[in-house]
Design an enzyme around this catalytic site. Structure first.
Site, PDB file in Angstrom:
ATOM      1  N   GLU A 196      -3.166   0.905  10.820  1.00 52.67           N
ATOM      2  CA  GLU A 196      -2.395   1.917  10.074  1.00 52.67           C
ATOM      3  C   GLU A 196      -3.301   2.373   8.941  1.00 52.67           C
ATOM      4  O   GLU A 196      -3.523   1.640   7.978  1.00 52.67           O
ATOM      5  CB  GLU A 196      -1.107   1.300   9.519  1.00 52.67           C
ATOM      6  CG  GLU A 196      -0.115   0.921  10.583  1.00 52.67           C
ATOM      7  CD  GLU A 196       0.503   2.123  11.298  1.00 52.67           C
ATOM      8  OE1 GLU A 196       0.482   3.229  10.732  1.00 52.67           O
ATOM      9  OE2 GLU A 196       0.994   1.942  12.417  1.00 52.67           O
TER      10      GLU A 196
ATOM     11  N   CYS B 296      -0.372   6.347   1.268  1.00 51.83           N
ATOM     12  CA  CYS B 296      -0.979   6.978   2.450  1.00 51.83           C
ATOM     13  C   CYS B 296      -0.238   8.260   2.835  1.00 51.83           C
ATOM     14  O   CYS B 296      -0.805   9.144   3.456  1.00 51.83           O
ATOM     15  CB  CYS B 296      -0.993   6.003   3.618  1.00 51.83           C
ATOM     16  SG  CYS B 296       0.633   5.325   3.966  1.00 51.83           S
TER      17      CYS B 296
END
Ligand code: NAD
Length: 485
Positions: free
Chosen positions: A252, A286
């Site tokens: 991720e 993110c």
């Protein structure tokens, strides 16, 4: 509950808080530089021992009835809720989070525990149609074994929890390595919660440390899967090491997320969503809205509104003042953000707000007239910076949004839902929000990115079983079958 004497200077291996061979890590508050604690610093030798304990404890944990595993998850969730004041304080001081961000991590982690509890008692597979008489034909899901979890500093509690919750609930053991800047929020807290909740010894180990400890986890032969959350650069290295060992790896990674403001959008609403998406947790998420793509006829007004919002956000120490923007995590991040801002301005962009900092406190920044070749468009900034670029048509907006190797999240702002959905349809991201900003992570939705934002894995309840277990095809029959061979 956190009981500092128990864990200071120690790592969690085999159910006990042990003195590690790597020494200690000073945990400092970014806002003040104050020493908050000393955590244990793991070494590669600690990883080996942790892998051994995990591999030994995992089969019994996997055989423990799902209802008993669920009870541990529920108890840990309730303990988290009960201790939320103390835990929020740690998140705020250790990561520089404002209170709302700490609360978001706690609420999301509570949901992870509860979803994990439900997962532990759900169906473990399928009864397949028999292919011949007398045969029973099953497809069942088995735990992977020992899962290595490597997590970053920005949202340390929730990013650890979204691995630990499902991985443990489904019968795996875990070796967790939090970032050395946030070993308490990213490791000690979850270990203490699960320890108090009755998780058997050896099912979870927590080893704070740097990249060397991370690589020792990726290469340890007892650790059968690695779940990595962090930068695309480090993810590439982790992927290569895991690939060479034929190990399952879930990555991720970073994002360079677009918020697209169509020409019919309500600009008050769009600028409010965009301000949160760009500046929440100092842009160190993110999912941060890192590119603001705005229709050319409304871009000037959008810039004014966003700059006014940026100017009103209070910046300071979240532990001592009611602020919207806290400190960035460290000097290197500030220097990186400042470099991107100044190179972008040197290339022709204009500053509508911010672009200055006082130590780690970076003012929310709005840049206008940013074009595709400028660093603020091309790079993941990971700071409180909103670069505005204009587009001429919906097709052009889609082209610009997709003009990145990343593919985590996108947002579309419009008063026409059908137009918003038509744009969303053509965006190459793992997550799209029409008429909401880019930052959202919930336990019951699939979370993950396309392109360089990951390698196809997803967190969240629809995908957790796929992620943290593996199929086994099992057939059986009453009588032994014979062959004419
Ligand atoms: P980072 O990659 O430097 O570090 C992340 C973790 O990996 C840390 O625990 C670190 O110690 C470890 N690590 C670093 N190099 C390693 C190596 N070679 N082998 C094994 N482990 C290694 O990332 P960061 O700067 O701490 O975090 C910010 C980045 O993380 C940003 O790019 C952000 O977008 C990304 N991120 C992604 C998500 C997501 O869900 N997609 C969530 C949060 C952060």
């Amino acid at each position: 509950m956190l009981d500092r004497k128990r864990w200071q200077g120690r790592v969690f291996i085999g159910g006990t808080w042990e003195q590690p061979s790597g020494g200690t890590i000073e945990v400092r508050e970014p806002a003040t530089g104050e020493l908050l604690a000393r955590a244990g610093a793991a070494s590669a030798a600690d990883v080996r021992r942790a892998g051994e304990h995990a591999a030994e404890a995992q089969p019994d944990w996997a055989r423990t009835p799902g209802a008993a595993r669920a009870a541990v998850m529920r108890t840990a969730g309730l303990l988290l809720e009960r201790q939320s004041g103390e835990i929020a304080r740690w998140i705020m001081r250790e990561t520089g989070s404002v209170r709302r961000k700490a609360q978001f991590e706690i609420e999301a982690s509570f949901s992870e525990f509860m979803e994990a509890a439900a997962l532990a008692t759900q169906s473990q597979g399928e009864l397949l149609a028999p292919t011949e008489a007398g045969q029973t034909n099953l497809a069942r899901r088995l735990p992977i074994g020992v899962v290595g979890a490597i997590t970053p500093w920005n949202s340390p509690l929730i990013l650890a929890m979204r691995v630990l919750g499902p991985a443990l609930a489904l019968g795996n053991a875990v070796v967790l390595k939090p970032d050395p800047q946030t070993p308490v929020s990213g490791g000690v807290i979850v270990a203490r919660l699960l320890e108090e909740a009755g998780l058997p010894a050896g099912v979870l180990q927590v080893l704070p440390g740097g990249a060397d400890v991370g690589e020792a986890i990726v290469t340890d032969e007892r650790i059968e899967m690695v779940s990595f959350t962090g930068s695309t650069e480090a993810g590439r290295r982790v992927g290569a090491l895991a690939g060479a060992r034929l190990k399952k790896v879930s990555l991720e990674l970073g994002g360079n997320n677009a918020i697209i403001v169509l020409d019919d959008a309500d600009l008050e609403a769009a600028s409010s969503a965009a301000s949160f998406g760009a500046f929440f947790h100092q842009g160190q998420i993110c999912m941060t809205a890192g590119r603001h793509l705005v229709a050319e006829g409304i871009a000037e007004r959008y810039g004014e509104l966003l700059a006014a919002r940026a100017g009103r956000l209070a910046v300071g120490d979240p532990n001592t003042a009611d602020v919207a923007i806290g400190p960035m995590i460290n000097d290197a991040q500030v220097e990186r953000v400042d470099r991107i801002v100044h190179e972008t301005v040197a290339a022709g962009a204009t500053v509508l707000a911010g672009a200055t900092h006082d130590g780690l406190f970076y003012r929310p920044t709005v840049l206008d007239a940013v074009t595709e070749s400028m660093p603020a468009f091309a790079e993941e900034i990971f700071g409180p910076v909103a670069p505005i670029s204009v587009f001429a048509s919906d097709d052009d907006a889609i082209r610009l949004a997709n003009r990145t190797a990343y593919g985590l999240v996108a947002s579309v702002q419009t008063t026409s839902l059908s137009r918003g959905l038509a744009v969303a349809e053509r965006l190459r991201t793992g997550i799209v929000h029409v008429n909401d900003q880019t930052i959202a992570d919930v336990a019951n939705a699939p979370f993950g990115g396309m392109g360089h934002s990951g390698n196809g894995g997803r967190f969240g309840s629809p995908s957790n079983r796929e992620e943290f277990t593996q199929w086994q095809w099992l057939t059986f029959r009453e009588q032994q079958k014979t062959y004419t061979f």
